[in-house]
Design an enzyme around this catalytic site. Sequence first.
Site, PDB file in Angstrom:
ATOM      1  N   GLY A 136      11.995 -14.749  77.050  1.00 35.28           N
ATOM      2  CA  GLY A 136      11.726 -15.115  78.438  1.00 35.28           C
ATOM      3  C   GLY A 136      10.797 -16.288  78.662  1.00 35.28           C
TER       4      GLY A 136
ATOM      5  N   ASP B 133       4.801  -7.172  84.131  1.00 33.98           N
ATOM      6  CA  ASP B 133       5.391  -6.219  85.080  1.00 33.98           C
ATOM      7  C   ASP B 133       4.608  -4.899  84.981  1.00 33.98           C
ATOM      8  OD1 ASP B 133       7.281  -5.105  86.825  1.00 33.98           O
ATOM      9  OD2 ASP B 133       8.699  -4.641  85.229  1.00 33.98           O
ATOM     10  N   THR B 134       5.073  -3.956  84.183  1.00 34.98           N
ATOM     11  CA  THR B 134       4.301  -2.714  84.008  1.00 34.98           C
ATOM     12  C   THR B 134       3.040  -2.970  83.182  1.00 34.98           C
ATOM     13  OG1 THR B 134       5.421  -2.104  81.958  1.00 34.98           O
ATOM     14  CG2 THR B 134       6.415  -1.325  84.014  1.00 34.98           C
ATOM     15  N   GLY B 135       3.064  -4.019  82.371  1.00 32.39           N
ATOM     16  CA  GLY B 135       1.945  -4.314  81.485  1.00 32.39           C
ATOM     17  C   GLY B 135       2.089  -3.652  80.128  1.00 32.39           C
TER      18      GLY B 135
ATOM     19  N   LYS C  22       3.639  -9.289  88.512  1.00 33.30           N
ATOM     20  CA  LYS C  22       4.104  -8.302  89.506  1.00 33.30           C
ATOM     21  C   LYS C  22       3.111  -7.149  89.514  1.00 33.30           C
ATOM     22  CE  LYS C  22       9.097  -8.079  89.210  1.00 33.30           C
ATOM     23  NZ  LYS C  22      10.229  -7.274  88.688  1.00 33.30           N
TER      24      LYS C  22
ATOM     25  N   PHE D 148      13.451  -7.921  91.503  1.00 28.61           N
ATOM     26  CA  PHE D 148      13.930  -8.321  90.181  1.00 28.61           C
ATOM     27  C   PHE D 148      14.365  -9.781  90.228  1.00 28.61           C
ATOM     28  CE2 PHE D 148      16.522  -8.578  86.399  1.00 28.61           C
ATOM     29  CZ  PHE D 148      15.733  -7.884  85.500  1.00 28.61           C
TER      30      PHE D 148
ATOM     31  N   ASP E 252      15.855 -13.092  82.507  1.00 26.25           N
ATOM     32  CA  ASP E 252      17.269 -12.738  82.444  1.00 26.25           C
ATOM     33  C   ASP E 252      17.585 -11.425  83.124  1.00 26.25           C
ATOM     34  OD1 ASP E 252      15.947 -11.073  80.446  1.00 26.25           O
ATOM     35  OD2 ASP E 252      17.968 -10.545  79.789  1.00 26.25           O
TER      36      ASP E 252
ATOM     37  N   ARG F 259      19.057 -17.034  82.254  1.00 27.62           N
ATOM     38  CA  ARG F 259      17.775 -17.570  81.779  1.00 27.62           C
ATOM     39  C   ARG F 259      17.670 -19.066  81.995  1.00 27.62           C
ATOM     40  NH1 ARG F 259      14.996 -13.763  78.631  1.00 27.62           N
ATOM     41  NH2 ARG F 259      16.293 -12.429  77.341  1.00 27.62           N
TER      42      ARG F 259
HETATM   43  P1  IMP Z   1       6.251  -5.173  81.045  1.00 31.12           P
HETATM   44  O1  IMP Z   1       6.075  -4.723  79.639  1.00 31.12           O
HETATM   45  O2  IMP Z   1       6.721  -4.059  81.944  1.00 31.12           O
HETATM   46  O3  IMP Z   1       5.064  -5.889  81.612  1.00 31.12           O
HETATM   47  O4  IMP Z   1       7.504  -6.115  81.084  1.00 31.12           O
HETATM   48  C1  IMP Z   1       7.520  -7.317  80.539  1.00 31.12           C
HETATM   49  C2  IMP Z   1       8.922  -7.774  80.300  1.00 31.12           C
HETATM   50  O5  IMP Z   1       9.906  -7.169  81.152  1.00 31.12           O
HETATM   51  C3  IMP Z   1       8.997  -9.235  80.639  1.00 31.12           C
HETATM   52  O6  IMP Z   1       8.613 -10.020  79.541  1.00 31.12           O
HETATM   53  C4  IMP Z   1      10.429  -9.420  81.021  1.00 31.12           C
HETATM   54  O7  IMP Z   1      11.190  -9.709  79.877  1.00 31.12           O
HETATM   55  C5  IMP Z   1      10.865  -8.098  81.598  1.00 31.12           C
HETATM   56  N1  IMP Z   1      10.867  -8.135  83.081  1.00 31.12           N
HETATM   57  C6  IMP Z   1      10.018  -7.555  83.934  1.00 31.12           C
HETATM   58  N2  IMP Z   1      10.315  -7.816  85.220  1.00 31.12           N
HETATM   59  C7  IMP Z   1      11.398  -8.608  85.188  1.00 31.12           C
HETATM   60  C8  IMP Z   1      12.213  -9.254  86.212  1.00 31.12           C
HETATM   61  O8  IMP Z   1      11.974  -9.154  87.439  1.00 31.12           O
HETATM   62  N3  IMP Z   1      13.243 -10.006  85.760  1.00 31.12           N
HETATM   63  C9  IMP Z   1      13.541 -10.167  84.450  1.00 31.12           C
HETATM   64  N4  IMP Z   1      12.816  -9.594  83.467  1.00 31.12           N
HETATM   65  C10 IMP Z   1      11.771  -8.823  83.822  1.00 31.12           C
HETATM   66 MG    MG Z   2       9.738 -10.926  78.143  1.00 30.06          MG
END
Ligand code: IMP
Ligand code: MG
Length: 187
Positions: free
Chosen positions: A53, A111-113, A139, A160, A167, A173
């Site tokens: 990403g 996103d969630t971290g 986010k 999203f 992606d 992407r």
């Molecule tokens: P986390 O571990 O939940 O913080 O997610 C991180 C990964 O989830 C990012 O590096 C993205 O690859 C994917 N992700 C989270 N939100 C989105 C979105 O809105 N679009 C596309 N990919 C996302």
């Molecule tokens: Mg990623």
Amino acid sequence: MQQWQEHLKQIIGEVLIDEAALHKRLDELAEQINHDYQDIQAERLVVVGILRGSVLFMSDLVRRLQMPVELDFMSASSYGGTESTGTVRITKDIGQDIRGKHVLLVEDIIDTGNTMSRLIPMLQKRNPASLKLCSLLNKPSRRLCEVNIDYQGFEIEDKFVVGYGLDYNGNYRHLPVVAVLKPECYA
Ligand code: IMP
Ligand code: MG
């Protein structure tokens, strides 16, 4: 070409961040990073992109850096579709010992971290001289694990998004903008 444009019209709800806004923010982030790392000129900054990403963001960011830089990559996966599984797998590690080095992680979105809260402590244990995180998007409304973002491009709502590296099931992407995918496209 027209077919592709038609397809994009059908799947994109709105363009959230256009090319001009991306490039303006990249200039600002790079200025901040250039300023913060001005004293490490004798060494190299190891910029670590999280595959896949971060690739577009990283390549535009590093072109603006005014210091010796080395590029490396890591890959972690936690996603199948739009929901986090909550588990993070390191599928590719960096190719070097980062002990005593300055490391800047580059990510597309926090996103969630989950991903970063797993990766950062793992890299900290290797004793880098410094470890910072630069993420294009944030986010915060979805956060489950606390993550400190040193350099953030844009804070976005819980939608999203695709494009500029991000992606949906491997698609979109390469779009030059960050766009919101219509909910019916991933229902
Ligand atoms: P986390 O571990 O939940 O913080 O997610 C991180 C990964 O989830 C990012 O590096 C993205 O690859 C994917 N992700 C989270 N939100 C989105 C979105 O809105 N679009 C596309 N990919 C996302
Ligand atoms: Mg990623």
